[in-house]
Enzyme design. Structure first.
Site, PDB file in Angstrom:
ATOM      1  N   MET A  83       0.975  -1.238   0.014  1.00  0.00           N
ATOM      2  CA  MET A  83       0.072  -0.040   0.005  1.00  0.00           C
ATOM      3  C   MET A  83       0.799   1.323   0.010  1.00  0.00           C
ATOM      4  SD  MET A  83      -3.278  -0.821   2.065  1.00  0.00           S
ATOM      5  CE  MET A  83      -2.860  -0.667   3.602  1.00  0.00           C
ATOM      6  N   HIS A 122       9.190   0.838   3.487  1.00  0.00           N
ATOM      7  CA  HIS A 122      10.024   0.997   4.475  1.00  0.00           C
ATOM      8  C   HIS A 122      11.143  -0.336   4.179  1.00  0.00           C
ATOM      9  CE1 HIS A 122       7.643  -2.118   6.375  1.00  0.00           C
ATOM     10  NE2 HIS A 122       6.725  -1.403   6.355  1.00  0.00           N
ATOM     11  N   GLY A 169      11.161  -2.930   5.632  1.00  0.00           N
ATOM     12  CA  GLY A 169      10.531  -4.287   5.557  1.00  0.00           C
ATOM     13  C   GLY A 169       9.941  -4.592   4.012  1.00  0.00           C
ATOM     14  N   HIS A 170       9.418  -3.555   3.389  1.00  0.00           N
ATOM     15  CA  HIS A 170       9.148  -3.806   1.912  1.00  0.00           C
ATOM     16  C   HIS A 170      10.293  -4.215   1.165  1.00  0.00           C
ATOM     17  CE1 HIS A 170       5.571  -0.971   3.324  1.00  0.00           C
ATOM     18  NE2 HIS A 170       4.949  -2.110   2.776  1.00  0.00           N
ATOM     19  N   GLN A 224     -10.162  -2.455   2.668  1.00  0.00           N
ATOM     20  CA  GLN A 224      -9.516  -3.104   3.884  1.00  0.00           C
ATOM     21  C   GLN A 224      -9.489  -2.344   5.207  1.00  0.00           C
ATOM     22  OE1 GLN A 224      -5.809  -4.228   1.909  1.00  0.00           O
ATOM     23  NE2 GLN A 224      -4.833  -3.782   3.897  1.00  0.00           N
ATOM     24  N   LYS A 263       5.500  -9.981   9.433  1.00  0.00           N
ATOM     25  CA  LYS A 263       4.978  -9.108  10.390  1.00  0.00           C
ATOM     26  C   LYS A 263       3.428  -9.227  10.518  1.00  0.00           C
ATOM     27  CE  LYS A 263       4.284  -4.673  12.123  1.00  0.00           C
ATOM     28  NZ  LYS A 263       3.334  -4.321  11.616  1.00  0.00           N
ATOM     29  N   GLN A 310      -2.338 -12.123   8.259  1.00  0.00           N
ATOM     30  CA  GLN A 310      -2.633 -11.697   6.757  1.00  0.00           C
ATOM     31  C   GLN A 310      -2.025 -13.012   5.967  1.00  0.00           C
ATOM     32  OE1 GLN A 310      -2.432  -7.887   4.823  1.00  0.00           O
ATOM     33  NE2 GLN A 310      -0.348  -8.525   4.259  1.00  0.00           N
ATOM     34  N   SER A 327       6.954  -0.647  10.119  1.00  0.00           N
ATOM     35  CA  SER A 327       5.585  -0.526   9.749  1.00  0.00           C
ATOM     36  C   SER A 327       5.350   0.826   9.130  1.00  0.00           C
ATOM     37  CB  SER A 327       4.593  -0.837  10.857  1.00  0.00           C
ATOM     38  OG  SER A 327       3.329  -0.322  10.698  1.00  0.00           O
ATOM     39  N   ARG A 329       2.841   2.314   9.825  1.00  0.00           N
ATOM     40  CA  ARG A 329       2.021   3.123  10.773  1.00  0.00           C
ATOM     41  C   ARG A 329       2.870   3.897  11.938  1.00  0.00           C
ATOM     42  NH1 ARG A 329      -2.124  -0.615   9.230  1.00  0.00           N
ATOM     43  NH2 ARG A 329      -4.118   0.841   8.776  1.00  0.00           N
TER      44      ARG A 329
HETATM   45  O1  PAF Z   1       0.085  -5.813   3.778  1.00  0.00           O
HETATM   46  C1  PAF Z   1      -0.392  -4.918   3.007  1.00  0.00           C
HETATM   47  O2  PAF Z   1       0.229  -3.936   2.711  1.00  0.00           O
HETATM   48  C2  PAF Z   1      -1.823  -4.884   2.382  1.00  0.00           C
HETATM   49  O3  PAF Z   1      -2.669  -5.663   3.358  1.00  0.00           O
HETATM   50  C3  PAF Z   1      -1.942  -5.785   1.043  1.00  0.00           C
HETATM   51  C4  PAF Z   1      -1.147  -6.921   1.161  1.00  0.00           C
HETATM   52  C5  PAF Z   1      -0.856  -4.956   0.177  1.00  0.00           C
HETATM   53  C6  PAF Z   1      -3.145  -5.628   0.659  1.00  0.00           C
HETATM   54  O4  PAF Z   1      -3.522  -4.552   0.276  1.00  0.00           O
END
Ligand code: PAF
Length: 279
Positions: A30, A34, A36-37, A61, A149, A153, A185, A187
């Site tokens: 989304m 950071h 982590g990604h 979501q 993390k 999910q 995160s 957030r």
């Molecule tokens: O983890 C996230 O950033 C979101 O939940 C995802 C998997 C991209 C779905 O919108």
């Protein structure tokens, strides 16, 4: 690096690459990228011929009282990070193209979606499963990369991939932490300096659970109670949940007899943070 907004165009391009034998690694995000990604993107780069990252703040979501409008949108920086990480394609759809007028099909992963974070965030995992199913149909990747993390999910998406026969391998990569132990995160951006200090309690609490379990503690009620005591010593911190469970199906454990997942969600001021540890 190509930026593509149209799902049909991306799908045609990626199918052609697949047909020519190229493997496709996919990291759904989304944005507000950071480290982590970036660890997921790095792994996808190592494993695949083509790396696709999606940046889409998925309205489905977010609950009505949640932070959709407030969610960080540093797109220019995200694209620069993707370029630097040698991403080949960024999928950047808008909400109208993902959820056009009349959209009414959702994926609900029963049992797993309404517990833990799903209990506090009704509809959240329905939104996640739906968008990930759509993204998998558009990108048709060889491997999907997710972060540990977001443990719940990851379990839900694995279940959906298996139940609905998506032809994709799911790789879950370890949580990336700041030096302090705070899990990376998007957030964390909401935290004040003082709240950042308070947020370290999540990692400390997980470490306490680890020490107790490694030291032979088995009774999960007692383990959770010790962890609660530690967290409750902090001001402006409120526990949402603490759970000790089976890491594959998220079933709560009465006694720890082997590997387990300890997960928690805690409000630091108004910001809800989650973290977990595999023991
Ligand atoms: O983890 C996230 O950033 C979101 O939940 C995802 C998997 C991209 C779905 O919108």
């Amino acid at each position: 690096m190509k930026i593509i907004r149209d799902p049909g165009r991306l799908n045609r391009l990626l199918k052609a690459l697949s047909r020519s034998g190229k493997s496709i690694g996919f990291v759904p995000t989304m944005g507000a990228l950071h480290p982590g990604h970036l660890s997921l993107i790095k792994q996808a780069r190592r494993d695949n011929d083509t790396v696709v990252v999606s940046i889409f703040i998925n309205p489905a979501q977010f609950g009505p009282k949640e932070d959709l409008n407030k969610y960080p949108r540093p797109l220019k920086n995200d694209l620069a990070l993707c370029r630097k990480a040698r991403v080949d394609l960024v999928f950047l759809p808008d909400s109208e193209i993902m959820y056009p007028e009349g959209f009414c099909t959702f994926v609900h992963v029963e049992k797993l979606a309404n517990i833990l974070c799903g209990a506090t965030r009704p509809g959240h995992f329905r939104g996640v499963a739906t968008v990930v199913a759509k993204l998998l149909n558009i990108v048709v990747p060889s491997v999907l990369y997710l972060g540990q993390k977001d443990a719940q999910q990851a379990v839900i998406i694995r279940r959906m991939v298996s139940d609905l026969n998506f032809p994709v391998k799911v790789k879950v990569m370890p949580t990336v932490r700041e030096k302090s132990g705070l899990a990376m995160s998007s957030r964390n951006a909401y935290l004040s300096e003082q709240e950042r200090g308070n947020a370290l309690v999540l990692f400390r609490a997980l470490n306490l659970a680890k020490v107790l379990i490694r030291g032979g503690a088995k009774d999960t009620v007692r383990i959770i109670s010790r962890v609660k005591q530690l967290i409750n010593k902090h001001k402006n911190v409120k526990i949402d949940y603490i759970a000790v469970m089976d890491s594959m199906n998220l079933k709560p454990l009465k006694r720890v007899t082997g590997n387990c997942l300890v997960a928690l969600a805690v409000y630091i001021g108004k910001t809800r943070l989650i973290d977990n540890i595999l023991i």
